[in-house]
Design a protein around this motif. Structure first.
Motif, mmCIF file in Angstrom:
data_model
loop_
_atom_site.group_PDB
_atom_site.id
_atom_site.type_symbol
_atom_site.label_atom_id
_atom_site.label_comp_id
_atom_site.label_asym_id
_atom_site.label_seq_id
_atom_site.Cartn_x
_atom_site.Cartn_y
_atom_site.Cartn_z
ATOM 1 N N THR A 208 25.079 131.356 54.961
ATOM 2 C CA THR A 208 26.035 130.249 54.959
ATOM 3 C C THR A 208 26.129 129.484 56.286
ATOM 4 O O THR A 208 26.448 128.291 56.248
ATOM 5 C CB THR A 208 27.453 130.726 54.562
ATOM 6 O OG1 THR A 208 27.850 131.757 55.449
ATOM 7 C CG2 THR A 208 27.487 131.212 53.139
ATOM 8 N N PRO A 209 25.865 130.108 57.453
ATOM 9 C CA PRO A 209 25.920 129.279 58.666
ATOM 10 C C PRO A 209 24.988 128.069 58.604
ATOM 11 O O PRO A 209 25.321 126.997 59.138
ATOM 12 C CB PRO A 209 25.506 130.249 59.781
ATOM 13 C CG PRO A 209 25.970 131.570 59.292
ATOM 14 C CD PRO A 209 25.714 131.538 57.808
ATOM 15 N N LEU A 210 23.848 128.203 57.927
ATOM 16 C CA LEU A 210 22.943 127.062 57.801
ATOM 17 C C LEU A 210 23.610 125.940 57.016
ATOM 18 O O LEU A 210 23.552 124.764 57.394
ATOM 19 C CB LEU A 210 21.645 127.494 57.101
ATOM 20 C CG LEU A 210 20.863 128.605 57.791
ATOM 21 C CD1 LEU A 210 19.677 129.033 56.935
ATOM 22 C CD2 LEU A 210 20.379 128.111 59.144
ATOM 23 N N ALA A 211 24.256 126.319 55.904
ATOM 24 C CA ALA A 211 24.928 125.316 55.079
ATOM 25 C C ALA A 211 26.089 124.687 55.842
ATOM 26 O O ALA A 211 26.297 123.470 55.797
ATOM 27 C CB ALA A 211 25.432 125.964 53.790
ATOM 28 N N MET A 212 26.831 125.514 56.581
ATOM 29 C CA MET A 212 27.973 124.985 57.329
ATOM 30 C C MET A 212 27.497 124.016 58.405
ATOM 31 O O MET A 212 28.102 122.960 58.610
ATOM 32 C CB MET A 212 28.765 126.126 57.965
ATOM 33 C CG MET A 212 29.592 126.895 56.957
ATOM 34 S SD MET A 212 30.626 128.135 57.752
ATOM 35 C CE MET A 212 29.588 129.567 57.641
ATOM 36 N N GLY A 213 26.405 124.377 59.082
ATOM 37 C CA GLY A 213 25.876 123.486 60.115
ATOM 38 C C GLY A 213 25.523 122.130 59.536
ATOM 39 O O GLY A 213 25.886 121.084 60.095
#
Lengths: 221, 207
Positions: A208-213
């Motif tokens: 999810t950090p990729l999506a949040m970024g």
């Protein structure tokens, strides 16, 4: 690393600061757990049967409470610009924010969850497993919830939007978490459910950090 | 360390509307540029485009170090301060907590934050919550970050607007020192900057 630690401290401070986010979440949790006997009827057998499931439902709902502000407050006052222009990529910033969200909200709720389950009539033996499940499941809630919060950036009535985006994604941990505890209470093999719950949370932490970024970058442009 | 910034044939739009097009100028070490233009001409959008937040419709922004061209993302995350209308200060935290965090995050140290406190005469404000500060005091707290975490390129949006005359003079000294040390300033202003600056007008070309 040092600057990320500084960021983590700041996020904790913001979460614990005025407004008392974690206390509010715990109070909300207690309210939902207290309403349940009123809705389902007070007979001990019936309550004991639904205790693990409803403890998890309440946990999922309580995890939603402070999500709205997770990115929104930094977006509104320009701090997100500053965080983006820092030493770490925005994905790392999102990771740290969700981790702090878990520490500030997930941990108190996880301590509360076994209490609520027992109060509803679940056997005392489930306490350690409920705690473990709530800790790990809470990690998934924080990261998946953070994704919803990042996606809802800049939207009007973002809080409701976050809930609508995120609650369907909370289905797997609710199924596995409640299933694990029920299986344990019934004397069945509970490890597969627990493994699935852990897998869900770890995948959320990793992906999810990729999506949040991406969502944050989009909101700032 | 960035030693030169060039904006080449840049066009920026918001939504369907083109704000300005074909804008080119360069900024070398020790230079300041004052961006002028009517309200809504796109000064803030230009600053955000240089900072990498707004993707330009055409053209590009290039950053050069002493040893040749730099990767834009890297140059931005290490080399520039953006100070806009929103200062990112949290109302519930004290001025010192916020200044300390912003300084450390931007690559400064606690000692440099204390030095900036001296320079901007912030000492009496440090223990106050941000919500209790006036607009000018808030602006001084956020300006302190520029002095506390040394980064060569300052992108400033109306930096002096809420400051009183004495503080403007002091900020002018700070800007002059920054330029003398090889820094660069790109500022959107309505009043003249307190340091010698080239002027770039935005929005004049687009009817």
């Amino acid at each position: 690393m040092k600057s990320l630690w500084t960021l983590y401290r700041r996020e904790l401070d913001l979460a614990w600061g005025r407004g008392g986010g974690p206390l509010l979440a715990c109070a909300f949790y207690a309210c939902v757990a207290t309403l349940l006997p009123l809705a389902a009827g007070p007979s001990p057998e019936r309550l004991a049967a639904v205790a693990p499931g409803s403890a998890w439902l309440a946990l999922a709902l309580a995890s939603l409470l402070s999500l709205e502000r997770l990115f929104e407050r930094d977006y509104e006052d320009g701090a997100l610009d500053l965080l983006t222009l820092g030493p770490a990529p925005i994905e790392a910033v999102a990771f740290v924010k969700c981790l702090a969200q878990w520490t500030a909200n997930g941990l108190p709720l996880a301590v509360f969850a076994p209490l609520a389950a027992v109060a509803l009539g679940a056997p005392v033996e489930v306490v350690p497993l409920t705690l473990a499940c709530a800790l790990i499941g809470g990690l998934g809630f924080a990261f998946v919830g953070g994704t919803g919060a990042a996606l809802a950036l800049g939207a009007r009535r973002g809080g409701v939007l976050v809930a609508v985006v995120v609650l369907p994604l909370f289905a797997p941990p609710v199924i596995f978490g409640a299933g694990t505890i029920e299986a344990f209470a019934a004397g069945l093999n509970w490890t597969p459910g627990f493994a699935f719950l852990a897998a869900y949370s770890l995948a959320a932490v990793a992906l999810t950090p990729l999506a949040m970024g991406a969502a944050v970058r989009n909101a700032l442009s | 360390m960035i030693a030169r910034v060039s904006v080449e044939n840049l066009s920026v739009g918001r939504g369907e509307r083109v704000l300005f097009q074909g804008l080119s100028f360069a900024l070398a070490a020790g230079e300041a540029v004052a961006l002028i233009g009517a309200n809504g001409a796109g000064k803030t959008s230009l600053l955000r485009a240089v900072a990498g937040f707004v993707r330009p419709l055409h053209g590009l922004v290039r950053f050069e170090g002493a040893d040749g061209e730099r990767e834009p993302d890297e140059a931005r995350s290490q080399g520039l301060h953006l100070l806009g209308h929103h200062d990112g200060l949290k109302p519930g935290r004290t001025a010192w907590e916020e200044l300390r965090f912003q300084t450390l995050w931007a690559g400064g140290t606690e000692a440099s934050a204390r030095a900036a406190v001296e320079k901007l005469q912030l000492k009496p404000l440090l223990d106050l919550e941000i919500r209790k500060l006036s607009a000018g005091q808030r602006r001084r707290v956020s300006l302190a970050r520029l002095a506390a975490a040394p980064r060569p390129l300052w992108l400033l949006d109306e930096p002096l607007a809420p400051l009183d005359a004495e503080r403007r003079a002091r900020m002018g000294e700070l800007m002059a020192a920054h330029l003398a040390g090889g820094g660069m300033i790109l500022a959107a202003v309505h009043d003249p900057l307190p340091v010698p600056a080239k002027t770039v007008e935005i929005g004049a070309a687009v009817a």
